[in-house]
Motif scaffolding. Structure first.
Motif, PDB file in Angstrom:
ATOM      1  N   GLY A  48       0.820  -1.217   0.000  1.00 51.64           N
ATOM      2  CA  GLY A  48       0.000   0.000   0.000  1.00 51.64           C
ATOM      3  C   GLY A  48       0.846   1.257   0.000  1.00 51.64           C
ATOM      4  O   GLY A  48       0.535   2.234  -0.697  1.00 51.64           O
ATOM      5  N   ASN A  49       1.926   1.272   0.756  1.00 55.58           N
ATOM      6  CA  ASN A  49       2.813   2.436   0.774  1.00 55.58           C
ATOM      7  C   ASN A  49       3.533   2.623  -0.552  1.00 55.58           C
ATOM      8  O   ASN A  49       3.716   3.752  -1.008  1.00 55.58           O
ATOM      9  N   ILE A  50       3.945   1.538  -1.176  1.00 51.35           N
ATOM     10  CA  ILE A  50       4.589   1.644  -2.489  1.00 51.35           C
ATOM     11  C   ILE A  50       3.604   2.193  -3.515  1.00 51.35           C
ATOM     12  O   ILE A  50       3.955   3.016  -4.363  1.00 51.35           O
ATOM     13  N   TYR A  51       2.327   1.770  -3.440  1.00 48.78           N
ATOM     14  CA  TYR A  51       1.313   2.286  -4.350  1.00 48.78           C
ATOM     15  C   TYR A  51       1.108   3.781  -4.128  1.00 48.78           C
ATOM     16  O   TYR A  51       1.019   4.551  -5.083  1.00 48.78           O
ATOM     17  N   LYS A  52       1.038   4.208  -2.869  1.00 48.13           N
ATOM     18  CA  LYS A  52       0.863   5.635  -2.579  1.00 48.13           C
ATOM     19  C   LYS A  52       2.045   6.457  -3.075  1.00 48.13           C
ATOM     20  O   LYS A  52       1.870   7.575  -3.561  1.00 48.13           O
ATOM     21  N   LEU A  53       3.244   5.926  -2.944  1.00 49.34           N
ATOM     22  CA  LEU A  53       4.427   6.649  -3.409  1.00 49.34           C
ATOM     23  C   LEU A  53       4.537   6.677  -4.924  1.00 49.34           C
ATOM     24  O   LEU A  53       5.198   7.553  -5.482  1.00 49.34           O
ATOM     25  N   ALA A  54       3.898   5.741  -5.600  1.00 52.34           N
ATOM     26  CA  ALA A  54       3.961   5.697  -7.065  1.00 52.34           C
ATOM     27  C   ALA A  54       3.014   6.707  -7.698  1.00 52.34           C
ATOM     28  O   ALA A  54       3.085   6.946  -8.899  1.00 52.34           O
ATOM     29  N   HIS A  55       2.114   7.315  -6.931  1.00 55.38           N
ATOM     30  CA  HIS A  55       1.161   8.288  -7.451  1.00 55.38           C
ATOM     31  C   HIS A  55       1.434   9.652  -6.827  1.00 55.38           C
ATOM     32  O   HIS A  55       1.913   9.741  -5.694  1.00 55.38           O
ATOM     33  N   ASN A  56       1.121  10.693  -7.595  1.00 53.70           N
ATOM     34  CA  ASN A  56       1.282  12.047  -7.074  1.00 53.70           C
ATOM     35  C   ASN A  56       0.150  12.917  -7.606  1.00 53.70           C
ATOM     36  O   ASN A  56      -0.866  12.416  -8.059  1.00 53.70           O
ATOM     37  N   SER A  57       0.333  14.220  -7.572  1.00 52.02           N
ATOM     38  CA  SER A  57      -0.753  15.132  -7.924  1.00 52.02           C
ATOM     39  C   SER A  57      -0.868  15.413  -9.419  1.00 52.02           C
ATOM     40  O   SER A  57      -1.724  16.198  -9.815  1.00 52.02           O
ATOM     41  N   ASP A 139      -7.737  14.808  -1.673  1.00 53.92           N
ATOM     42  CA  ASP A 139      -6.981  15.664  -0.758  1.00 53.92           C
ATOM     43  C   ASP A 139      -5.626  15.061  -0.407  1.00 53.92           C
ATOM     44  O   ASP A 139      -4.674  15.791  -0.137  1.00 53.92           O
ATOM     45  N   PHE A 140      -5.533  13.736  -0.391  1.00 57.76           N
ATOM     46  CA  PHE A 140      -4.255  13.095  -0.096  1.00 57.76           C
ATOM     47  C   PHE A 140      -3.238  13.373  -1.206  1.00 57.76           C
ATOM     48  O   PHE A 140      -2.067  13.627  -0.920  1.00 57.76           O
TER      49      PHE A 140
END
Length: 153
Positions: A48-57, A139-140
């Motif tokens: 889950g953390n790797i997925y969050k880091l792979a996406h941005n704004s 928002d994240f």
């Protein structure tokens, strides 16, 4: 990889050969099951953390994250730029300006260029989703200075 380990095989391989009866093996596997559960939860948390880091704004990544979460099969959620309409002012009699206004369209406050939104998230009408969950996800990932609006088609 260093974190990819089979805890059952590891625990049984540390057991001396003379203690490898079925009863002792069952007892060791019972003790290791808690470690296996924690290791599996850690792997899920890591993914889950790797997925969050792979996406941005960026628009493409934010659209991908929204579609992954809310519309996995059809991927119909889109992100467009915000509207940037110019404001039209109505003058008073004291200003001696022409009174003919022509055709004026009324827009929401968020549709104007000076106070409007920076991007619009367009969601299909037949999609079932939680607005609060979608807002939390946007928002994240969004930049702090960017404003948005969720529109249902």
């Amino acid at each position: 990889m260093w974190f990819s380990i089979n805890w059952k095989i590891f625990a049984l391989s540390l057991l001396p050969p003379y203690l490898r009866s079925m009863t002792v093996q069952s007892w060791i596997l019972l003790l290791v099951s808690a470690v296996e559960t924690l290791h599996y939860e850690w792997l899920q948390y890591r993914a889950g953390n790797i997925y969050k880091l792979a996406h941005n704004s960026q628009k493409c990544y934010l659209r991908g994250a929204l579609n992954d979460r809310f519309d996995r099969e059809l991927r119909r959620i889109r992100i467009d730029d915000g509207n940037a309409f110019k404001r039209k002012y109505i003058y008073t009699d004291g200003e001696e300006k022409p009174k003919y206004l022509g055709t004026i369209f009324l827009y929401d406050d968020s549709d104007y260029s000076d106070t409007g939104v920076d991007f619009i998230v367009i969601v299909p009408g037949d999609l079932v989703y939680s607005v609060y969950e979608m807002r939390a996800l946007i928002d994240f990932y969004r930049l702090a200075s960017k404003r948005y609006k969720i529109v249902t088609e």
